[in-house]
Scaffold this motif. Structure first.
Motif, mmCIF file in Angstrom:
data_model
loop_
_atom_site.group_PDB
_atom_site.id
_atom_site.type_symbol
_atom_site.label_atom_id
_atom_site.label_comp_id
_atom_site.label_asym_id
_atom_site.label_seq_id
_atom_site.Cartn_x
_atom_site.Cartn_y
_atom_site.Cartn_z
ATOM 1 N N GLY A 10 0.813 -1.205 0.000
ATOM 2 C CA GLY A 10 0.000 0.000 0.000
ATOM 3 C C GLY A 10 0.839 1.244 0.000
ATOM 4 N N LEU A 11 0.194 2.367 0.300
ATOM 5 C CA LEU A 11 0.846 3.669 0.350
ATOM 6 C C LEU A 11 1.067 4.056 1.806
ATOM 7 N N VAL A 12 2.287 4.433 2.129
ATOM 8 C CA VAL A 12 2.626 4.802 3.505
ATOM 9 C C VAL A 12 3.603 5.965 3.474
ATOM 10 N N GLN A 13 3.557 6.786 4.495
ATOM 11 C CA GLN A 13 4.496 7.900 4.591
ATOM 12 C C GLN A 13 5.857 7.417 5.058
ATOM 13 N N ALA A 14 6.870 8.140 4.675
ATOM 14 C CA ALA A 14 8.229 7.817 5.129
ATOM 15 C C ALA A 14 8.258 7.764 6.655
ATOM 16 N N ALA A 88 11.634 6.417 1.094
ATOM 17 C CA ALA A 88 11.146 6.542 -0.279
ATOM 18 C C ALA A 88 11.810 5.523 -1.195
ATOM 19 N N GLU A 89 13.062 5.229 -0.932
ATOM 20 C CA GLU A 89 13.787 4.273 -1.783
ATOM 21 C C GLU A 89 13.350 2.824 -1.585
ATOM 22 N N ASP A 90 12.450 2.583 -0.629
ATOM 23 C CA ASP A 90 11.883 1.247 -0.473
ATOM 24 C C ASP A 90 10.701 1.025 -1.423
ATOM 25 N N THR A 91 10.295 2.057 -2.117
ATOM 26 C CA THR A 91 9.187 1.935 -3.066
ATOM 27 C C THR A 91 9.528 0.938 -4.159
ATOM 28 N N ALA A 92 8.660 -0.059 -4.322
ATOM 29 C CA ALA A 92 8.905 -1.128 -5.291
ATOM 30 C C ALA A 92 7.728 -2.097 -5.252
ATOM 31 N N VAL A 93 7.718 -3.004 -6.209
ATOM 32 C CA VAL A 93 6.850 -4.175 -6.122
ATOM 33 C C VAL A 93 7.620 -5.246 -5.360
ATOM 34 N N GLY A 114 3.394 -10.412 -6.762
ATOM 35 C CA GLY A 114 3.898 -9.169 -6.208
ATOM 36 C C GLY A 114 2.822 -8.292 -5.603
ATOM 37 N N THR A 115 3.259 -7.403 -4.711
ATOM 38 C CA THR A 115 2.394 -6.409 -4.099
ATOM 39 C C THR A 115 3.138 -5.075 -4.078
ATOM 40 N N GLN A 116 2.448 -4.013 -4.441
ATOM 41 C CA GLN A 116 3.079 -2.695 -4.565
ATOM 42 C C GLN A 116 3.215 -2.027 -3.206
ATOM 43 N N VAL A 117 4.412 -1.531 -2.942
ATOM 44 C CA VAL A 117 4.667 -0.715 -1.759
ATOM 45 C C VAL A 117 5.134 0.651 -2.240
ATOM 46 N N THR A 118 4.446 1.686 -1.817
ATOM 47 C CA THR A 118 4.811 3.051 -2.193
ATOM 48 C C THR A 118 5.011 3.874 -0.931
#
Length: 121
Positions: A10-14, A88-93, A114-118
């Motif tokens: 999912g989407l999470v803040q730094a 932020a650099e952990d953003t990936a599938v 895969g699962t998206q991490v943003t």
């Protein structure tokens, strides 16, 4: 062959946390060492963490060491990746994979979709 399905992205803040799960079916998860890998846009798939069949041994990429924790529950046929202090650099599938205890993608024969991490900065 084991079938793997990831969830929890999912989407999470730094600075935040996420817990990914990987549910297996078709064969017992205890037959395999398990790994987590990730792939960012335009980059190659990279190793994140791996755990032995009995969970007695774990290995992490230097970039996530101290922030991510891999674990497994063989009774539930599930592997987890707890991700803390996200950047932020952990953003990936993120992909889970079943194979042997290794950091090399070629040593894993079964992969999830895969699962998206943003991570927003």
């Amino acid at each position: 062959q084991v079938r793997l399905v990831e969830s929890g992205g999912g989407l999470v803040q730094a600075g935040g946390s996420l817990r990914l799960s990987c549910a297996a079916s078709g064969r017992a998860l205890s037959s395999y060492a398990m790994g987590w890998f990730r792939q960012a846009p335009g980059k190659e798939r990279e190793f994140v963490a791996t755990i032995s069949r009995s969970a007695g041994t774990k290995n992490y990429a230097d970039s996530v060491k101290g922030r991510f924790t891999i674990s497994r529950d063989n009774a539930k046929n599930t592997v987890y990746l707890q991700m803390n202090s996200l950047k932020a650099e952990d953003t990936a599938v993120y992909f889970c994979a079943a194979g042997v205890f290794s950091s090399r993608p070629n040593d894993f024969g079964s992969w999830g979709r895969g699962t998206q991490v943003t991570v927003s900065s």
